[in-house]
Design a protein around this motif. Structure first.
Motif, PDB file in Angstrom:
ATOM      1  N   ALA A  92       0.849  -1.197   0.000  1.00  0.00           N
ATOM      2  CA  ALA A  92       0.000   0.000   0.000  1.00  0.00           C
ATOM      3  C   ALA A  92       0.877   1.237   0.000  1.00  0.00           C
ATOM      4  O   ALA A  92       1.799   1.343   0.809  1.00  0.00           O
ATOM      5  CB  ALA A  92      -0.922   0.028   1.212  1.00  0.00           C
ATOM      6  N   GLN A 137      -4.883   5.180   7.245  1.00  0.00           N
ATOM      7  CA  GLN A 137      -5.424   5.006   5.887  1.00  0.00           C
ATOM      8  C   GLN A 137      -4.576   4.006   5.085  1.00  0.00           C
ATOM      9  O   GLN A 137      -5.098   3.129   4.406  1.00  0.00           O
ATOM     10  CB  GLN A 137      -5.462   6.348   5.149  1.00  0.00           C
ATOM     11  CG  GLN A 137      -6.569   7.277   5.628  1.00  0.00           C
ATOM     12  CD  GLN A 137      -6.389   8.702   5.116  1.00  0.00           C
ATOM     13  OE1 GLN A 137      -5.470   8.990   4.346  1.00  0.00           O
ATOM     14  NE2 GLN A 137      -7.246   9.593   5.566  1.00  0.00           N
ATOM     15  N   LYS A 189      -5.723   0.290   3.871  1.00  0.00           N
ATOM     16  CA  LYS A 189      -5.684  -0.033   2.435  1.00  0.00           C
ATOM     17  C   LYS A 189      -4.947  -1.360   2.212  1.00  0.00           C
ATOM     18  O   LYS A 189      -5.359  -2.181   1.391  1.00  0.00           O
ATOM     19  CB  LYS A 189      -4.961   1.107   1.702  1.00  0.00           C
ATOM     20  CG  LYS A 189      -5.134   1.111   0.210  1.00  0.00           C
ATOM     21  CD  LYS A 189      -4.524   2.409  -0.324  1.00  0.00           C
ATOM     22  CE  LYS A 189      -4.346   2.362  -1.810  1.00  0.00           C
ATOM     23  NZ  LYS A 189      -3.665   3.575  -2.298  1.00  0.00           N
ATOM     24  N   GLY A 214      -7.974  -3.189   1.167  1.00  0.00           N
ATOM     25  CA  GLY A 214      -8.045  -2.841  -0.251  1.00  0.00           C
ATOM     26  C   GLY A 214      -7.808  -4.071  -1.108  1.00  0.00           C
ATOM     27  O   GLY A 214      -7.424  -5.125  -0.600  1.00  0.00           O
ATOM     28  N   GLU A 245      -3.409  -4.056  -6.285  1.00  0.00           N
ATOM     29  CA  GLU A 245      -2.217  -3.327  -5.831  1.00  0.00           C
ATOM     30  C   GLU A 245      -0.941  -3.922  -6.439  1.00  0.00           C
ATOM     31  O   GLU A 245      -0.069  -3.211  -6.903  1.00  0.00           O
ATOM     32  CB  GLU A 245      -2.097  -3.382  -4.298  1.00  0.00           C
ATOM     33  CG  GLU A 245      -3.050  -2.494  -3.549  1.00  0.00           C
ATOM     34  CD  GLU A 245      -2.647  -1.033  -3.561  1.00  0.00           C
ATOM     35  OE1 GLU A 245      -1.469  -0.729  -3.841  1.00  0.00           O
ATOM     36  OE2 GLU A 245      -3.521  -0.186  -3.315  1.00  0.00           O
TER      37      GLU A 245
END
Lengths: 151, 149
Positions: free
Chosen positions: A47, A128, A132, A136, A141
């Motif tokens: 990330a 954050q 993620k 996420g 990614e």
């Protein structure tokens, strides 16, 4: 999953037999089962320019988080590492431990280099980033990171 | 461990092991059990800190630490218990403790020796020896994503 594996080879973080696990939303290495019947493997997450490597051990009825290592992708640098003993594995456990580790290292590095750090803002951004990495789409990614590497 | 923890005499190929952050010296060795045994080097002024590490799947073990001076004389030899996990901070604290202990012993009759000043100095210098590159990298990352302006 060849694309996802490439990133580790390019960054010198080669681990054999990486596969994307939908169940834990991370790339995982092949496991090794000890004579005591415990299975050990690594899980990897990406990330915002960092790579998180988890050392995981599966015992008789519990899964343990044995350690965390965090690297910057750009510099290929180990920025934080911590071992744990008897820590049960869960995403919540991992979440707060990675956030804590990053914040501690950042606070220390900013102090050493004489930089001003807004702790509250740092906490917010780190939260954050780590969320993620955990929640996420990790497959996306890794594919995105690979595309950037091959450009 | 087949690879001995000896001083890094003269020219040797040095390779950075990104996973552990160690500068490796000499050859690494993979045992039948699958553990990769390697020797890493860190520099603290004129001292060389040599660390033995066994790297496995999801677990790394510390095998031992030796510190040599500029003349390649063994200054510190730290044996660790079997099963000691490898982590930079664990090694750093072990080295700090032994260095301070030796300094204290050597300065028992020195009235000017300040134990706490020495402790702080060793702590700070060892932090830089172990984490300087990490500090620089994490600060660069923090600037890139807007944590540090």
């Amino acid at each position: 999953m060849n694309n996802s594996i490439t990133i580790y080879e390019k960054y010198g973080l080669t681990t054999n037999g990486l596969q994307y696990s939908e169940q834990i939303n991370a790339l995982v290495s092949q496991g090794y089962t000890s004579s005591a019947n415990n299975t050990y493997f690594n899980a990897f997450r990406l990330a915002d320019g960092i790579l998180i490597k988890e050392d995981v051990g599966i015992g008789y009825c519990r899964t343990f988080l044995n350690g965390i290592k965090i690297y910057t992708l750009k510099d290929r640098q180990l920025i934080a590492d911590q071992r744990y003993s008897c820590v049960y594995y869960s995403k919540d456990e991992l979440n707060w431990r990675v956030q804590k580790l990053l914040l501690e290292k950042l606070t220390e590095s900013a102090r050493v280099e004489g930089l001003t750090l807004n702790i509250e803002q740092a906490k917010q951004i780190i939260s954050q980033v780590v969320n993620k990495a955990l929640y996420g789409d990790q497959l996306q990614e890794f594919q995105q990171a690979n595309r950037m590497l091959s450009e | 461990m087949s690879t001995q923890l000896t001083a890094n005499k003269g020219i040797q190929e040095q390779v950075l092991d990104i996973e552990t952050g160690l500068t490796l010296v000499g050859n690494s060795y993979k045992s039948e059990s699958g553990f990769k045994f390697m020797v890493g080097l860190r520099t603290l002024g004129s001292l060389q800190i040599i660390e033995g590490v066994a790297k496995g799947t999801a677990v790394d073990y510390l095998c031992g630490i030796r510190v040599f001076d500029e003349n390649n004389e063994l200054v510190i030899d730290i044996a660790v218990n079997r099963g000691t996990r490898y982590e930079r901070e664990i090694v750093r604290k072990l080295v700090a403790k032994e260095l301070l202990h030796m300094l204290n012993e050597a300065n028992q009759n020195n009235e000017d020796f300040d134990y706490y000043a020495a402790q702080n100095k060793i702590d700070e210098e060892l932090k830089l020896a172990y984490y300087r590159q990490s500090y620089e990298a994490i600060n660069r990352w923090a600037k890139e994503i807007g944590i540090i302006k």
